[in-house]
Design a protein around this motif. Structure first.
Motif, mmCIF file in Angstrom:
data_model
loop_
_atom_site.group_PDB
_atom_site.id
_atom_site.type_symbol
_atom_site.label_atom_id
_atom_site.label_comp_id
_atom_site.label_asym_id
_atom_site.label_seq_id
_atom_site.Cartn_x
_atom_site.Cartn_y
_atom_site.Cartn_z
ATOM 1 N N PRO B 65 0.831 -1.208 0.000
ATOM 2 C CA PRO B 65 0.000 0.000 0.000
ATOM 3 C C PRO B 65 0.863 1.254 0.000
ATOM 4 C CG PRO B 65 0.151 -0.856 2.210
ATOM 5 C CD PRO B 65 0.933 -1.811 1.318
ATOM 6 N N GLU B 96 -2.591 2.245 7.416
ATOM 7 C CA GLU B 96 -3.839 2.106 8.176
ATOM 8 C C GLU B 96 -5.048 2.397 7.301
ATOM 9 O OE1 GLU B 96 -3.282 4.443 11.805
ATOM 10 O OE2 GLU B 96 -1.354 3.477 12.168
ATOM 11 N N GLN B 97 -4.896 2.135 6.007
ATOM 12 C CA GLN B 97 -5.993 2.422 5.080
ATOM 13 C C GLN B 97 -7.183 1.501 5.310
ATOM 14 O OE1 GLN B 97 -4.419 2.421 1.043
ATOM 15 N NE2 GLN B 97 -2.783 3.808 1.632
ATOM 16 N N ASP B 98 -6.909 0.271 5.740
ATOM 17 C CA ASP B 98 -8.000 -0.667 6.004
ATOM 18 C C ASP B 98 -8.341 -0.597 7.487
ATOM 19 O OD1 ASP B 98 -9.657 -2.760 6.544
ATOM 20 O OD2 ASP B 98 -8.448 -4.286 5.547
ATOM 21 N N SER B 100 -10.362 -2.031 9.326
ATOM 22 C CA SER B 100 -10.649 -3.264 10.057
ATOM 23 C C SER B 100 -9.356 -3.967 10.462
ATOM 24 C CB SER B 100 -11.517 -4.200 9.207
ATOM 25 O OG SER B 100 -10.782 -4.655 8.093
ATOM 26 N N GLU B 101 -8.259 -3.712 9.730
ATOM 27 C CA GLU B 101 -6.992 -4.347 10.075
ATOM 28 C C GLU B 101 -5.849 -3.358 9.959
ATOM 29 O OE1 GLU B 101 -6.871 -8.916 8.991
ATOM 30 O OE2 GLU B 101 -6.889 -7.680 7.193
ATOM 31 N N SER B 105 -1.039 -4.628 6.604
ATOM 32 C CA SER B 105 -0.218 -4.602 5.390
ATOM 33 C C SER B 105 1.258 -4.414 5.740
ATOM 34 C CB SER B 105 -0.691 -3.490 4.457
ATOM 35 O OG SER B 105 -0.739 -2.255 5.156
#
Lengths: 196, 196
Positions: B65, B96-98, B100-101, B105
């Motif tokens: 990412p 920290e784009q996702d 939920s997790e 990455s």
């Protein structure tokens, strides 16, 4: 199965298990390594491995080239005029004990920690218990923050030097790296002292 | 085998390969992931994967990412009054784009980089080419050193926050971490400017 005649409670037994585990982790990697194989290599019963090290993460941590008394590194940082440079130099020296493969032990550690969350947890617990919690002052938030920030910079330098091999960090002498990074460590520790 | 009717040269094809590769790397891990499987998932011929990404490390880097234009992060550091805090905040946001997790990455990246030296090499080359070498001044040793030191501190913060989960770095907001670590980044960059 005790071909070497090793008995429970002997310091030799503990050392033999660590040597066997280090060989097994190096050969099989963390995830595939088995306590049963390690016990066989060491010539002891598997129950003894659990007795000494609790579980696989605990055994793995015991194999890391951490200083015999990890608190010494931190004491150096806190006694007399603080010297971040000395902290950096000692931190690097600990991963460069084997001159034929400097930093290899750090790479092995990062592989295990990043692929097995229980190793990350065990290492964090080990550091919290043996290195980071020292005396009454250390529960304060500014001390925790300084510890976390110092750890982040030390980990990052080792990552850049050994794993990513970013120049000039990869080829510089330990003393050079210590001179570049020491002031950062000094700054984080000074901030914690000011808050007290 | 081209069930979706994808043709070479289409931007869709490249995006489809990246999506397939991301799924394969997540499911199989870096080492076990296979270009043949990835091509099949994407519905393209394996030769197209090599055409776009050269090799497995190149394909892996393309799945990270990283910002669309990674130089933007560095530009921010160099334009106007330098702000290490903004660099830190953008660096963390990118992992920290996702929601939920957050950080997953980064963990995946560290697993691949620490267990496959060719991934470390490919990532270093990518960063050297696309991020670190900017204009005539950047060949100087002080600029390289600043780049390496900034990288080491950013990598270390991500390691402490996502992999080791050291408090308070693990739970703090991005703005808090940026306030704590920003001055370090500023210091490394100021040292490089002084040497020019």
């Amino acid at each position: 199965v005790s071909p070497a005649g090793r008995r429970p409670g002997s310091p030799d037994t503990r050392a033999a298990i660590i040597a066997a585990a280090a060989a097994e982790f190096a050969a099989a990697g963390y995830n595939a390594a088995s306590i049963r194989h390690i016990a066989r290599r060491a010539g002891v019963d598997p129950s003894l491995v659990y007795h000494y090290f609790t579980d696989k993460p605990g055994l793995f941590i015991a194999c890391l080239p951490l200083p015999a008394d990890p608190r010494a590194v931190q004491d150096e940082a806190r006694s007399g005029p603080p010297s971040g440079a000395r902290v950096v130099e000692r931190f690097l020296a600990q991963w460069e004990q084997d001159p034929s493969e400097p930093g290899q032990s750090f790479i092995t550690m990062t592989q295990a920690v990043s692929s097995a969350p229980d190793v990350a947890r065990a290492l964090r617990e080990f550091l919290t218990e043996r290195v980071w919690s020292r005396g009454p002052r250390d529960g304060t938030s500014s001390a925790s923050r300084a510890t976390a920030l110092v750890s982040s910079q030390l980990l990052g330098v080792a990552w850049a030097r050994y794993v990513m091999r970013i120049e000039p960090l990869a080829s510089a002498s330990r003393a050079e790296v210590a001179a570049w990074v020491g002031p950062t460590i000094d700054g984080y520790m000074a901030a914690a002292r000011q808050d007290r």
